[in-house]
Design a protein around this motif. Sequence first.
Motif, PDB file in Angstrom:
ATOM      1  N   VAL A  10       0.873  -1.250   0.125  1.00  0.00           N
ATOM      2  CA  VAL A  10      -0.060   0.159  -0.160  1.00  0.00           C
ATOM      3  C   VAL A  10       0.922   1.143   0.170  1.00  0.00           C
ATOM      4  N   PHE A  11       1.908   1.386   0.724  1.00  0.00           N
ATOM      5  CA  PHE A  11       2.938   2.386   0.829  1.00  0.00           C
ATOM      6  C   PHE A  11       3.407   2.621  -0.618  1.00  0.00           C
ATOM      7  N   ALA A  12       3.857   1.422  -1.305  1.00  0.00           N
ATOM      8  CA  ALA A  12       4.406   1.372  -2.551  1.00  0.00           C
ATOM      9  C   ALA A  12       3.393   2.064  -3.548  1.00  0.00           C
ATOM     10  N   PHE A  13       2.314   1.747  -3.573  1.00  0.00           N
ATOM     11  CA  PHE A  13       1.235   2.182  -4.228  1.00  0.00           C
ATOM     12  C   PHE A  13       1.159   3.919  -4.206  1.00  0.00           C
ATOM     13  N   PHE A  14       1.187   4.296  -3.036  1.00  0.00           N
ATOM     14  CA  PHE A  14       1.035   5.769  -2.913  1.00  0.00           C
ATOM     15  C   PHE A  14       2.160   6.340  -3.365  1.00  0.00           C
ATOM     16  N   ARG A  15       3.341   5.652  -3.159  1.00  0.00           N
ATOM     17  CA  ARG A  15       4.442   6.390  -3.633  1.00  0.00           C
ATOM     18  C   ARG A  15       4.485   6.429  -5.443  1.00  0.00           C
ATOM     19  N   PHE A  16       4.083   5.221  -5.877  1.00  0.00           N
ATOM     20  CA  PHE A  16       4.174   5.207  -7.418  1.00  0.00           C
ATOM     21  C   PHE A  16       3.198   6.404  -7.880  1.00  0.00           C
ATOM     22  N   THR A  17       1.881   6.299  -7.525  1.00  0.00           N
ATOM     23  CA  THR A  17       1.134   7.258  -7.909  1.00  0.00           C
ATOM     24  C   THR A  17       1.282   8.784  -7.492  1.00  0.00           C
ATOM     25  N   TRP A  18       2.114   8.996  -6.514  1.00  0.00           N
ATOM     26  CA  TRP A  18       2.698  10.320  -6.413  1.00  0.00           C
ATOM     27  C   TRP A  18       3.732  10.667  -7.281  1.00  0.00           C
ATOM     28  N   SER A  19       4.574   9.670  -7.621  1.00  0.00           N
ATOM     29  CA  SER A  19       5.505   9.854  -8.735  1.00  0.00           C
ATOM     30  C   SER A  19       4.926  10.093 -10.100  1.00  0.00           C
ATOM     31  N   LEU A  20       3.791   9.546 -10.258  1.00  0.00           N
ATOM     32  CA  LEU A  20       2.991   9.629 -11.665  1.00  0.00           C
ATOM     33  C   LEU A  20       2.705  11.079 -11.643  1.00  0.00           C
ATOM     34  N   ARG A  21       2.027  11.852 -10.771  1.00  0.00           N
ATOM     35  CA  ARG A  21       1.596  13.125 -10.709  1.00  0.00           C
ATOM     36  C   ARG A  21       2.647  13.920 -10.825  1.00  0.00           C
ATOM     37  N   GLN A  22       3.734  13.567 -10.259  1.00  0.00           N
ATOM     38  CA  GLN A  22       4.808  14.678 -10.371  1.00  0.00           C
ATOM     39  C   GLN A  22       5.289  14.814 -11.764  1.00  0.00           C
ATOM     40  N   TYR A  23       5.569  13.467 -12.345  1.00  0.00           N
ATOM     41  CA  TYR A  23       5.944  13.749 -13.787  1.00  0.00           C
ATOM     42  C   TYR A  23       5.045  14.392 -14.643  1.00  0.00           C
ATOM     43  N   THR A  24       3.748  14.265 -14.247  1.00  0.00           N
ATOM     44  CA  THR A  24       2.637  15.383 -14.829  1.00  0.00           C
ATOM     45  C   THR A  24       3.172  16.764 -14.618  1.00  0.00           C
ATOM     46  N   PHE A  25       3.497  17.173 -13.474  1.00  0.00           N
ATOM     47  CA  PHE A  25       3.705  18.274 -13.229  1.00  0.00           C
ATOM     48  C   PHE A  25       4.944  18.963 -14.009  1.00  0.00           C
ATOM     49  N   GLY A  26       5.817  18.011 -14.123  1.00  0.00           N
ATOM     50  CA  GLY A  26       7.250  18.220 -14.854  1.00  0.00           C
ATOM     51  C   GLY A  26       6.851  18.634 -16.282  1.00  0.00           C
ATOM     52  N   ALA A  27       5.761  17.895 -17.171  1.00  0.00           N
ATOM     53  CA  ALA A  27       5.181  18.110 -18.374  1.00  0.00           C
ATOM     54  C   ALA A  27       4.478  19.123 -18.537  1.00  0.00           C
ATOM     55  N   LEU A  28       3.733  19.512 -17.430  1.00  0.00           N
ATOM     56  CA  LEU A  28       2.979  20.982 -17.303  1.00  0.00           C
ATOM     57  C   LEU A  28       4.168  21.942 -17.540  1.00  0.00           C
TER      58      LEU A  28
END
Length: 235
Positions: free
Chosen positions: A132-150
């Motif tokens: 569960v901890f890993a899932f939250f870290r992966f999804t937050w990483s995905l969002r941060q990559y989205t911020f980088g793309a923006l």
Amino acid sequence: MDAALKIITLLPWTDWLALSWFFAAWVAYALFARHRGQTEMTVLGVTNQLRRQWMLQTTHRDVRVIDGIVIQSLSSSPSFFASTTILIIGGLLAVLGTSEKATELVAEIPFAARTSVLVFDLKVLVLTGVFVFAFFRFTWSLRQYTFGALMIASAPDFRVFERGEASRDDFAERAGRVVGLAAETFNDGLRAYYMAFALIGWFFSPLAFAVLTAGVIWVLYTREFRSEVLEVLRS
């Protein structure tokens, strides 16, 4: 008070010791890697420098399609692991529904510890918590990559940088840091996967659990601080 005492007496002291060693080693190594990475070049530290250099090159490009493709490629890894982690969590929750059969199956494995169904459920719950901890870290990483793309998409035209109306270094520092944070968060998720393998040793014995924890920490250290790819990146 009685409930807390019941939980404490649920496991032998050797299991509590191994479990405490597991979490202490995990947290201590994470803090060590973050602190040591500020003074010594690690895989993450070197690649963060490359990310800043990449963002600096972005300010020279008129068409930034290649940068969008790279961001999309990088974000595919946390997306894949997040989806996989959901399946793993679902499988572990399904095991909780068939604890008695699973306990009998584990008991037939050579050298595996014989435990009650309640203790077996506790071990599965701890393993589930790690994923569960890993899932939250992966999804937050995905969002941060989205911020980088923006940030890349909203970057000023390269002529604006050439005229000095915007700072290349400032943009490269901010955008590179955002993408670097996404990579660091993804690394946290991967580290949880490694630690989950150590946790599997708990189903065999507290000693195997403790030894596997030390082994996984050693593997993490050598890959982040003493790997061949690090030497190539630093050269």
